[in-house]
Design an enzyme around this catalytic site. Structure first.
Site, PDB file in Angstrom:
ATOM      1  N   PRO A  26       9.906  -5.721  12.366  1.00  0.00           N
ATOM      2  CA  PRO A  26      11.047  -5.745  13.284  1.00  0.00           C
ATOM      3  C   PRO A  26      12.202  -6.482  12.629  1.00  0.00           C
ATOM      4  O   PRO A  26      12.041  -7.614  12.169  1.00  0.00           O
ATOM      5  CB  PRO A  26      10.503  -6.508  14.498  1.00  0.00           C
ATOM      6  CG  PRO A  26       9.396  -7.356  13.952  1.00  0.00           C
ATOM      7  CD  PRO A  26       8.801  -6.586  12.819  1.00  0.00           C
ATOM      8  N   MET A  27      13.363  -5.836  12.550  1.00  0.00           N
ATOM      9  CA  MET A  27      14.525  -6.450  11.906  1.00  0.00           C
ATOM     10  C   MET A  27      15.763  -6.251  12.761  1.00  0.00           C
ATOM     11  O   MET A  27      16.042  -5.138  13.218  1.00  0.00           O
ATOM     12  CB  MET A  27      14.730  -5.850  10.503  1.00  0.00           C
ATOM     13  CG  MET A  27      13.657  -6.257   9.511  1.00  0.00           C
ATOM     14  SD  MET A  27      13.868  -5.496   7.876  1.00  0.00           S
ATOM     15  CE  MET A  27      13.150  -3.868   8.174  1.00  0.00           C
ATOM     16  N   GLN A  84       9.340  -5.852  20.444  1.00  0.00           N
ATOM     17  CA  GLN A  84       9.232  -7.264  20.077  1.00  0.00           C
ATOM     18  C   GLN A  84      10.205  -8.086  20.909  1.00  0.00           C
ATOM     19  O   GLN A  84      11.391  -7.769  20.995  1.00  0.00           O
ATOM     20  CB  GLN A  84       9.514  -7.514  18.590  1.00  0.00           C
ATOM     21  CG  GLN A  84       8.938  -8.889  18.218  1.00  0.00           C
ATOM     22  CD  GLN A  84       9.419  -9.441  16.898  1.00  0.00           C
ATOM     23  OE1 GLN A  84      10.615  -9.571  16.680  1.00  0.00           O
ATOM     24  NE2 GLN A  84       8.481  -9.800  16.041  1.00  0.00           N
ATOM     25  N   CYS A 114      11.194 -16.240  13.923  1.00  0.00           N
ATOM     26  CA  CYS A 114      12.583 -16.033  13.530  1.00  0.00           C
ATOM     27  C   CYS A 114      13.230 -17.349  13.098  1.00  0.00           C
ATOM     28  O   CYS A 114      13.182 -18.337  13.834  1.00  0.00           O
ATOM     29  CB  CYS A 114      13.373 -15.421  14.682  1.00  0.00           C
ATOM     30  SG  CYS A 114      15.128 -15.158  14.275  1.00  0.00           S
ATOM     31  N   LYS A 152       3.898 -12.484  15.987  1.00  0.00           N
ATOM     32  CA  LYS A 152       4.375 -12.561  14.600  1.00  0.00           C
ATOM     33  C   LYS A 152       4.958 -13.951  14.386  1.00  0.00           C
ATOM     34  O   LYS A 152       5.771 -14.428  15.184  1.00  0.00           O
ATOM     35  CB  LYS A 152       5.439 -11.506  14.314  1.00  0.00           C
ATOM     36  CG  LYS A 152       5.927 -11.513  12.865  1.00  0.00           C
ATOM     37  CD  LYS A 152       6.895 -10.358  12.609  1.00  0.00           C
ATOM     38  CE  LYS A 152       7.258 -10.286  11.127  1.00  0.00           C
ATOM     39  NZ  LYS A 152       8.122 -11.399  10.685  1.00  0.00           N
ATOM     40  N   HIS A 181       4.049 -14.085   8.382  1.00  0.00           N
ATOM     41  CA  HIS A 181       4.957 -14.091   7.233  1.00  0.00           C
ATOM     42  C   HIS A 181       4.614 -15.359   6.457  1.00  0.00           C
ATOM     43  O   HIS A 181       4.812 -16.470   6.968  1.00  0.00           O
ATOM     44  CB  HIS A 181       6.408 -14.125   7.711  1.00  0.00           C
ATOM     45  CG  HIS A 181       7.412 -14.101   6.598  1.00  0.00           C
ATOM     46  ND1 HIS A 181       8.608 -13.434   6.699  1.00  0.00           N
ATOM     47  CD2 HIS A 181       7.407 -14.652   5.356  1.00  0.00           C
ATOM     48  CE1 HIS A 181       9.294 -13.589   5.580  1.00  0.00           C
ATOM     49  NE2 HIS A 181       8.574 -14.335   4.750  1.00  0.00           N
ATOM     50  N   GLY A 242       9.068  -5.334   5.170  1.00  0.00           N
ATOM     51  CA  GLY A 242      10.380  -5.595   5.736  1.00  0.00           C
ATOM     52  C   GLY A 242      11.478  -5.187   4.775  1.00  0.00           C
ATOM     53  O   GLY A 242      11.908  -4.033   4.736  1.00  0.00           O
ATOM     54  N   ARG A 243      11.924  -6.126   3.948  1.00  0.00           N
ATOM     55  CA  ARG A 243      13.057  -5.863   3.060  1.00  0.00           C
ATOM     56  C   ARG A 243      12.789  -4.762   2.048  1.00  0.00           C
ATOM     57  O   ARG A 243      13.728  -4.164   1.514  1.00  0.00           O
ATOM     58  CB  ARG A 243      13.441  -7.160   2.341  1.00  0.00           C
ATOM     59  CG  ARG A 243      14.037  -8.220   3.249  1.00  0.00           C
ATOM     60  CD  ARG A 243      14.368  -9.476   2.479  1.00  0.00           C
ATOM     61  NE  ARG A 243      13.175 -10.043   1.854  1.00  0.00           N
ATOM     62  CZ  ARG A 243      13.200 -10.872   0.813  1.00  0.00           C
ATOM     63  NH1 ARG A 243      14.344 -11.197   0.265  1.00  0.00           N
ATOM     64  NH2 ARG A 243      12.070 -11.361   0.323  1.00  0.00           N
TER      65      ARG A 243
END
Length: 334
Positions: A26-27, A84, A114, A152, A181, A242-243
């Site tokens: 999720p971004m 999310q 986050c 997460k 993460h 993600g990235r």
């Protein structure tokens, strides 16, 4: 469907293919319906997530209208994304959980990692790592709608060793999936991911919550890197990318293929067309966030930097299409 059955179905499919399950992280301002469908056309992962959405805003009389775009799911989206949510109040999460269930969501993921300072000042995101009681309240609140509730997070807030108490606490909540993460909030993405701690995380999971699926996030660029990481650390169930998607929109391909400039331009055109459709539905959106995606498509092209700069100067989707048309006309014919 029980809390665990939803995720066990996903894991079982991957296990039958002797691989971990894969998800797109999720971004913020990235993983909305438009880009999810772009990745779906390229190569879909097993799991998609929405952008993170404020639980309070979802049912707030005024703010709820600002979440329509974030929560929008197109009927063509398969698999349907997991929503999310972020926030700090169990009551807010209960209300939000019932509302997203009404909207057709089948699972919820809680953002407890986050690192954004605005989120932290709201006592949410990675700030929950410092407040176990509030984190538990949030989990219990979200569970009231009887949807699967995953989490997460990061290893810690300031110190990597915080994982030694934080991760066991989360595992004791018996969530169906725990995504870690493998960095701290303080580290952001400025240091290499702590892969050396993955085996410790697996051991904690096996001891405290063997039914919980463990998903790893951080520095994983594509499917092949994810499979390799899971093989190096038996017990890892899932891989979140993600990235890496910004380096390769085909990151989830099991068998890497060479994608031509024409392929990339067609994918960019598809995203621009979807963006216009999205705005045409009356959903909230702005052109500027679309520009962050341009680097994905010009990477590897001749004069990539110049092309990206040219695309960044565009003001409308028609401007973007004009550049695509010109570039396609310059390509050699098959």
């Amino acid at each position: 469907m029980t809390q665990s059955a939803y995720w066990q179905r996903i894991a079982a499919k991957a296990q039958a293919e002797q691989r971990p399950f894969f998800s797109l992280a999720p971004m913020e301002a990235v993983t909305g319906s438009v880009f999810r469908r772009v990745v779906m056309r390229a190569t879909a992962p097993d799991v998609f997530y929405t952008e993170f959405t404020n639980a309070l805003s979802i049912t707030h009389p005024k703010a709820k209208f600002t979440t329509r775009g974030r929560l929008y799911i197109d009927e063509t989206e398969k698999p349907r994304p997991i929503v999310q949510l972020w926030g700090n109040s169990g009551e807010d999460f209960t209300k939000a959980a019932y509302e997203v269930k009404r909207q057709g969501y089948q699972a919820i993921d809680l953002n407890m990692g986050c690192p954004d300072m605005a989120v932290i000042k709201n006592h949410s995101g990675s700030d929950l790592i410092r407040h176990f009681d509030r984190a538990k309240e949030v989990i219990e609140g979200a569970r009231q709608a009887d949807l699967p509730v995953s989490v997460k997070t990061r290893l810690g807030f300031d110190d990597v060793h915080e994982y030694e108490t934080w991760i066991p606490f989360l595992l004791q909540q018996q969530v169906p999936v725990l995504t870690v993460h493998v960095r701290t909030k303080k580290e952001m993405s400025k240091v290499p991911a702590h892969y050396e701690l993955i085996d410790n995380l697996v051991q904690m999971r096996d001891t405290l919550a063997p039914a919980t699926l463990l998903q790893i996030n951080g520095d994983i660029l594509d499917y092949q890197a994810g499979v390799k990481l899971a093989q190096a650390h038996p017990g890892v169930d899932g891989i979140m990318i993600g990235r890496g998607i910004f380096q390769n929109p085909y990151a989830f391909e099991a068998t890497p293929q060479d994608h031509s400039t024409r392929d990339m331009l067609e994918l960019l055109r598809y995203q621009v067309d979807l963006y216009d459709q999205f705005i045409g539905l009356g959903l909230q959106g702005h052109f500027a966030p679309l520009q962050r995606f341009f680097k994905i498509y010009v990477r590897g092209m001749r004069h990539a930097a110049e092309l990206r700069n040219e695309l960044m100067q565009t003001k409308t989707t028609d401007d973007v299409r004009a550049i695509i048309d010109r570039l396609e006309a310059e390509l050699p014919t098959d």
